[in-house]
Scaffold this active site. Structure first.
Site: not given
Ligand SMILES: *Cc1c(COP(=O)(O)O)cnc(C)c1O
Length: 425
Positions: A157, A248, A277
């Site tokens: 994700f 990420d 986050k």
């Molecule tokens: C939540 C998340 C995102 C997206 O972040 P947003 O601030 O909602 O755009 C991207 N990568 C990972 C691993 C996430 O958990």
């Protein structure tokens, strides 16, 4: 229920906080707000520490933390003081000018990670967009690839913008949004053979693999930790081929794993990584970090109006400093261990319901058995009725991502609720 609440060493009088006089009406809300979210029938109004209260004054133990975001819990005095004083001083200017707080935060991140440079934005998706753009520019200008391909993993994700939803290796998030962004290819996670095969097969004509984008632990995809041997081999392949390794760290980073960055668990440094986050503790901020060799952006090539403004940077800097001052990484390790041991004991009592417990620090998942109808959403709903907030990570995994300040007593309470809920669902 008493509104006298014990949080850490402090007792606060919740009676002093006014309760909303108006009754909340979900139908009214849904008239005006787009229905992009399937919301639980709960409207939260205030919080302190790891507790939140709904509009009726009912108390919940918060093991969601705004989805792995409220690092310091709610209304942490240091964060309250930092944002209050910053908004009184200066909250937003523009990157037309130097922003001292942005420099301070970047310096902290550089000193506490493998990165040399930082770009600030406002969200995880935006940080990943920046990483994708940087990798593409590096591919064009340094690797001399005309059609760069970025490999990402199944069940990953990376966000909801068009490029990041394309990077996300889950069709359910992409459905109805075609055509997607070209230049992405998916491989199974933790499978080195698949990466080697993809690099061989995709290098054709002007097409070549330029970067690999992965989560050190897959969050939304079901709390799946990265395999050390896999990532170490991946690092070797990237060193040999010049392919960029991008992590990420939006969900697993900023101390949630018990180490500051998820990559510390797999003993591999990325060339580029992203954070969001937990970085601002709930104040919106994202960041993309890179080593100096691949920092190829020139003035005017990438930008964000809000990115790195004084307000968000003051908040994030306070989160960073508080992580250190309150020894929160130690707390994350201890509370995470306590939580996993407790969940494993529950799993041992209900082996026909629970398949596995896994995670790092305070990012943990409890996977339900595949062959029973019980879903993660069922468990989350039942826990909510018992005063505990949880969030699914996919249809069969219940996710536990409390604030990093969570106490031993709060983890015990959460475990008692989970035991009860697993017994009755
Ligand atoms: C939540 C998340 C995102 C997206 O972040 P947003 O601030 O909602 O755009 C991207 N990568 C990972 C691993 C996430 O958990």
């Amino acid at each position: 229920m008493s509104r006298q609440t014990l949080v850490g060493q402090e007792t606060i009088d919740q009676q002093a906080v006014p309760v909303s006089s108006s009754t909340f009406d979900p139908d009214d809300f849904n008239q005006a707000v787009m229905s992009t979210y399937a919301r639980f029938p709960l409207a939260l109004e205030r919080g302190y520490g790891c507790r939140v209260w709904d509009t009726q004054g009912r108390e919940y133990l918060d093991f969601v933390a705004g989805i792995a975001t409220c690092t310091l819990g709610h209304a942490h005095p240091a964060l309250v003081a930092a944002v209050t004083s910053q908004i009184q001083k200066l909250h937003h200017v523009s990157n037309l000018y130097y922003i001292p707080e942005q420099g301070e935060l970047a310096k902290w991140i550089v000193q506490h990670s493998c990165a040399d440079r930082v770009f600030f934005c406002n969200s995880g998706a935006e940080a990943n967009e920046a990483a994708i753009k940087l990798a593409r520019k590096y591919a064009h200008t340094v690797l001399e690839i005309e059609q760069p391909i970025i490999l990402t993993a199944h069940a990953s994700f990376h966000g909801r913008t068009l490029a990041t939803v394309t990077a996300t290796g889950q069709r359910k998030y992409q459905k109805n949004f075609d055509p997607l962004v070209p230049g992405f290819h998916y491989v199974p996670y933790n499978d080195i053979g698949a990466v080697e095969a993809a690099i061989g097969e995709l290098d054709e004509g002007n097409y070549r693999v330029a970067a690999i984008l992965l989560e050190p632990l897959q969050g939304e995809g079901g709390i799946r930790p990265g395999d050390i041997a896999y990532f170490q081999k991946l690092r070797r392949i990237c060193n040999e081929t010049g392919v960029l390794l991008i992590f990420d760290e939006v969900q697993v980073g900023m101390g949630r794993s018990g180490k500051l960055w998820g990559y510390e668990h797999i003993g591999v440094e990325p060339d580029i990584f992203t954070s969001a986050k937990g970085l601002g503790g709930g104040i919106p901020i994202g960041a993309m970090m890179s080593k100096s060799f691949c920092d190829v952006f020139q003035p005017g090539e990438h930008a964000s109006t809000f990115g790195g403004n004084p307000f968000a940077c003051a908040a994030a800097l306070t989160v960073c400093q508080t992580l250190e001052q309150e020894n929160l990484l130690q707390n994350v390790e201890a509370r995470g261990e306590q939580l996993r041991v407790g969940l494993e004991a529950i799993a041992a009592n209900y082996p026909h319901k629970i398949a596995e417990v896994r995670g790092w620090g305070l990012i943990n998942g409890m996977e339900l058995q595949a062959d029973i109808p019980l879903t993660a959403a069922d468990v989350v709903k039942a826990a909510m009725d018992e005063g505990l907030l949880l969030v699914p990570a996919g249809p069969k995994v219940v996710r536990f991502v409390p604030p990093l300040i969570v106490t031993e007593a709060e983890v015990d309470t959460a475990l008692q609720v989970v035991e009860k809920v697993i017994a009755i669902t």
